[in-house]
Design an enzyme around this catalytic site. Structure first.
Site, PDB file in Angstrom:
ATOM      1  N   LYS A  54       0.840  -1.215   0.000  1.00  0.00           N
ATOM      2  CA  LYS A  54       0.000   0.000   0.000  1.00  0.00           C
ATOM      3  C   LYS A  54       0.873   1.262   0.000  1.00  0.00           C
ATOM      4  CE  LYS A  54      -1.940  -1.147   3.922  1.00  0.00           C
ATOM      5  NZ  LYS A  54      -1.213  -2.392   4.251  1.00  0.00           N
ATOM      6  N   ARG A  86      -9.310   0.753   9.304  1.00  0.00           N
ATOM      7  CA  ARG A  86      -8.906  -0.621   9.623  1.00  0.00           C
ATOM      8  C   ARG A  86      -9.958  -1.352  10.427  1.00  0.00           C
ATOM      9  NH1 ARG A  86      -3.026   0.367   9.226  1.00  0.00           N
ATOM     10  NH2 ARG A  86      -1.906  -1.556   9.666  1.00  0.00           N
ATOM     11  N   ARG A 141      11.969  -5.865   4.891  1.00  0.00           N
ATOM     12  CA  ARG A 141      11.757  -4.456   4.532  1.00  0.00           C
ATOM     13  C   ARG A 141      12.731  -3.535   5.286  1.00  0.00           C
ATOM     14  NH1 ARG A 141       5.989  -1.765   5.321  1.00  0.00           N
ATOM     15  NH2 ARG A 141       6.270  -2.674   7.396  1.00  0.00           N
ATOM     16  N   ARG A 201      11.828  -1.379  10.730  1.00  0.00           N
ATOM     17  CA  ARG A 201      10.780  -1.007  11.683  1.00  0.00           C
ATOM     18  C   ARG A 201      10.724  -1.986  12.844  1.00  0.00           C
ATOM     19  NH1 ARG A 201       5.415   0.281   8.187  1.00  0.00           N
ATOM     20  NH2 ARG A 201       4.524  -0.994   9.868  1.00  0.00           N
ATOM     21  N   ARG A 212       0.132  -9.117  13.313  1.00  0.00           N
ATOM     22  CA  ARG A 212      -0.490  -8.087  12.467  1.00  0.00           C
ATOM     23  C   ARG A 212      -1.384  -8.722  11.401  1.00  0.00           C
ATOM     24  NH1 ARG A 212       4.822  -5.243  10.717  1.00  0.00           N
ATOM     25  NH2 ARG A 212       3.532  -4.101   9.228  1.00  0.00           N
TER      26      ARG A 212
HETATM   27  P1  AP5 Z   1       4.941  -1.580   1.809  1.00  0.00           P
HETATM   28  O1  AP5 Z   1       4.579  -0.755   0.625  1.00  0.00           O
HETATM   29  O2  AP5 Z   1       5.701  -0.950   2.910  1.00  0.00           O
HETATM   30  O3  AP5 Z   1       3.617  -2.323   2.354  1.00  0.00           O
HETATM   31  P2  AP5 Z   1       2.388  -1.763   3.174  1.00  0.00           P
HETATM   32  O4  AP5 Z   1       1.177  -2.455   2.640  1.00  0.00           O
HETATM   33  O5  AP5 Z   1       2.391  -0.272   3.185  1.00  0.00           O
HETATM   34  O6  AP5 Z   1       2.752  -2.381   4.576  1.00  0.00           O
HETATM   35  P3  AP5 Z   1       2.790  -1.799   6.054  1.00  0.00           P
HETATM   36  O7  AP5 Z   1       3.528  -2.816   6.888  1.00  0.00           O
HETATM   37  O8  AP5 Z   1       3.334  -0.413   6.094  1.00  0.00           O
HETATM   38  O9  AP5 Z   1       1.321  -1.847   6.415  1.00  0.00           O
HETATM   39  P4  AP5 Z   1       0.740  -1.969   7.788  1.00  0.00           P
HETATM   40  O10 AP5 Z   1      -0.664  -1.833   7.409  1.00  0.00           O
HETATM   41  O11 AP5 Z   1       1.042  -3.139   8.615  1.00  0.00           O
HETATM   42  O12 AP5 Z   1       1.516  -0.862   8.635  1.00  0.00           O
HETATM   43  P5  AP5 Z   1       1.105   0.579   9.078  1.00  0.00           P
HETATM   44  O13 AP5 Z   1       2.310   1.416   9.034  1.00  0.00           O
HETATM   45  O14 AP5 Z   1      -0.140   1.027   8.394  1.00  0.00           O
HETATM   46  O15 AP5 Z   1       5.743  -2.847   1.256  1.00  0.00           O
HETATM   47  C1  AP5 Z   1       6.238  -3.844   2.138  1.00  0.00           C
HETATM   48  C2  AP5 Z   1       7.548  -4.439   1.578  1.00  0.00           C
HETATM   49  O16 AP5 Z   1       7.252  -5.105   0.359  1.00  0.00           O
HETATM   50  C3  AP5 Z   1       8.611  -3.391   1.232  1.00  0.00           C
HETATM   51  O17 AP5 Z   1       9.896  -3.910   1.514  1.00  0.00           O
HETATM   52  C4  AP5 Z   1       8.448  -3.155  -0.264  1.00  0.00           C
HETATM   53  O18 AP5 Z   1       9.642  -2.748  -0.897  1.00  0.00           O
HETATM   54  C5  AP5 Z   1       8.001  -4.545  -0.731  1.00  0.00           C
HETATM   55  N1  AP5 Z   1       7.083  -4.486  -1.874  1.00  0.00           N
HETATM   56  C6  AP5 Z   1       6.025  -3.641  -2.051  1.00  0.00           C
HETATM   57  N2  AP5 Z   1       5.387  -3.908  -3.209  1.00  0.00           N
HETATM   58  C7  AP5 Z   1       6.048  -4.987  -3.762  1.00  0.00           C
HETATM   59  C8  AP5 Z   1       5.869  -5.742  -4.964  1.00  0.00           C
HETATM   60  N3  AP5 Z   1       4.877  -5.487  -5.831  1.00  0.00           N
HETATM   61  N4  AP5 Z   1       6.727  -6.769  -5.194  1.00  0.00           N
HETATM   62  C9  AP5 Z   1       7.736  -7.051  -4.329  1.00  0.00           C
HETATM   63  N5  AP5 Z   1       7.970  -6.360  -3.184  1.00  0.00           N
HETATM   64  C10 AP5 Z   1       7.131  -5.345  -2.906  1.00  0.00           C
HETATM   65  O19 AP5 Z   1       0.684   0.315  10.609  1.00  0.00           O
HETATM   66  C11 AP5 Z   1       1.634   0.002  11.608  1.00  0.00           C
HETATM   67  C12 AP5 Z   1       0.928  -0.064  12.962  1.00  0.00           C
HETATM   68  O20 AP5 Z   1       0.337   1.222  13.285  1.00  0.00           O
HETATM   69  C13 AP5 Z   1      -0.254  -1.052  13.044  1.00  0.00           C
HETATM   70  O21 AP5 Z   1       0.163  -2.358  13.342  1.00  0.00           O
HETATM   71  C14 AP5 Z   1      -1.103  -0.417  14.178  1.00  0.00           C
HETATM   72  O22 AP5 Z   1      -0.540  -0.695  15.436  1.00  0.00           O
HETATM   73  C15 AP5 Z   1      -0.944   1.087  13.918  1.00  0.00           C
HETATM   74  N6  AP5 Z   1      -1.980   1.622  13.017  1.00  0.00           N
HETATM   75  C16 AP5 Z   1      -1.772   2.188  11.784  1.00  0.00           C
HETATM   76  N7  AP5 Z   1      -2.941   2.578  11.247  1.00  0.00           N
HETATM   77  C17 AP5 Z   1      -3.904   2.246  12.144  1.00  0.00           C
HETATM   78  C18 AP5 Z   1      -5.325   2.368  12.132  1.00  0.00           C
HETATM   79  N8  AP5 Z   1      -5.985   2.905  11.090  1.00  0.00           N
HETATM   80  N9  AP5 Z   1      -6.010   1.928  13.221  1.00  0.00           N
HETATM   81  C19 AP5 Z   1      -5.369   1.397  14.283  1.00  0.00           C
HETATM   82  N10 AP5 Z   1      -4.018   1.235  14.336  1.00  0.00           N
HETATM   83  C20 AP5 Z   1      -3.292   1.658  13.283  1.00  0.00           C
END
Ligand code: AP5
Length: 208
Positions: free
Chosen positions: A13, A88, A127, A154, A165
């Site tokens: 994403k 979420r 990552r 991270r 997660r």
């Molecule tokens: P990346 O693009 O970073 O993936 P992502 O989907 O953005 O993954 P996140 O881990 O950031 O999502 P998340 O939802 O767990 O974390 P968030 O920060 O929102 O890609 C991942 C890897 O894959 C990278 O190395 C990239 O290079 C590689 N890649 C990407 N596309 C690729 C492809 N096509 N082919 C190959 N490789 C590829 O949340 C973190 C924490 O914050 C949560 O656990 C929670 O505690 C809190 N939080 C955040 N938002 C909320 C909410 N709305 N409500 C409650 N808690 C929340």
């Protein structure tokens, strides 16, 4: 245009949202990035959120909803917002609908970036992210290919936390797929392909 990017942790994403804002003047609103900045700056929100994030659990809805409401009132949200990692939960989704209705800017699309679990575990444990510019890469990047900044891992990208997660995603967030399908806003994209191929499908789906 307002877009929700749905998908499991690690689906890509953030990677796709960054490409989209490089080429179009939308605001990239990542609740994860906002929370990590709050933790880094030790704000009251950051202090409350840290333990939830370290465990891979969701931060309580009221904290998240207030944070998003404040952010989308700002001027740079007027051209449209890419919501990354929000909503979420059903509560967050309903709050977003009502906030956008009040602003007279309803949601245009909910894009599901679909990737299977085993691929995701490999992606997240390898990552690395740039401390300077936020570039998302992997452990193959000794330094940031964009700005030469330091790449870091991270705190929540260890295997045990990643598995939690993913469980949290299945329980709390995956039901939103049906929520948006019911509103006829859902488009599913196969995220298990090269980044540029996924991006090509994304811009086509959005009509850009
Ligand atoms: P990346 O693009 O970073 O993936 P992502 O989907 O953005 O993954 P996140 O881990 O950031 O999502 P998340 O939802 O767990 O974390 P968030 O920060 O929102 O890609 C991942 C890897 O894959 C990278 O190395 C990239 O290079 C590689 N890649 C990407 N596309 C690729 C492809 N096509 N082919 C190959 N490789 C590829 O949340 C973190 C924490 O914050 C949560 O656990 C929670 O505690 C809190 N939080 C955040 N938002 C909320 C909410 N709305 N409500 C409650 N808690 C929340």
């Amino acid at each position: 245009m307002n877009i929700v990017l749905l998908g499991a942790p690690g689906a890509g994403k953030g990677t796709q949202a960054k490409k989209l804002v490089e080429n179009h003047s939308y605001l990239h609103l990542s609740t994860g990035d906002l929370l990590r900045a709050a933790v880094r700056n030790q704000t009251p929100l950051g202090l409350k959120a840290k333990a939830f994030m370290d465990a891979g659990d969701l931060v309580p809805d009221d904290l998240i909803i207030n944070m998003v409401k404040e952010r989308i009132q700002e001027d740079d949200a007027k051209n449209g917002v890419i919501f990354d990692g929000f909503p979420r939960t059903a509560t967050q989704a309903v709050a977003l609908d009502s906030e956008l209705a009040e602003l007279g800017q309803p949601l245009d699309f909910a894009i599901l970036v679909d990737v299977n679990k085993e691929v995701i575990i490999g992606r997240l444990t390898s990552r690395r992210t740039c401390r300077e510019c936020g570039y998302i890469g992997s452990d193959a990047d000794a330094s940031c290919p964009k700005c030469s900044g330091e790449m870091y891992q991270r705190d929540d990208d260890n295997e045990a936390t990643v598995r939690n997660r993913l469980d949290v995603y299945e329980r709390s967030t995956a039901p939103l797929i049906d929520y948006y399908r019911g509103k006829e806003l859902l488009v599913t994209i196969d995220g298990d392909r090269p980044v540029d191929d996924v991006y090509a499908d994304l811009v086509k789906a959005l009509g850009l």
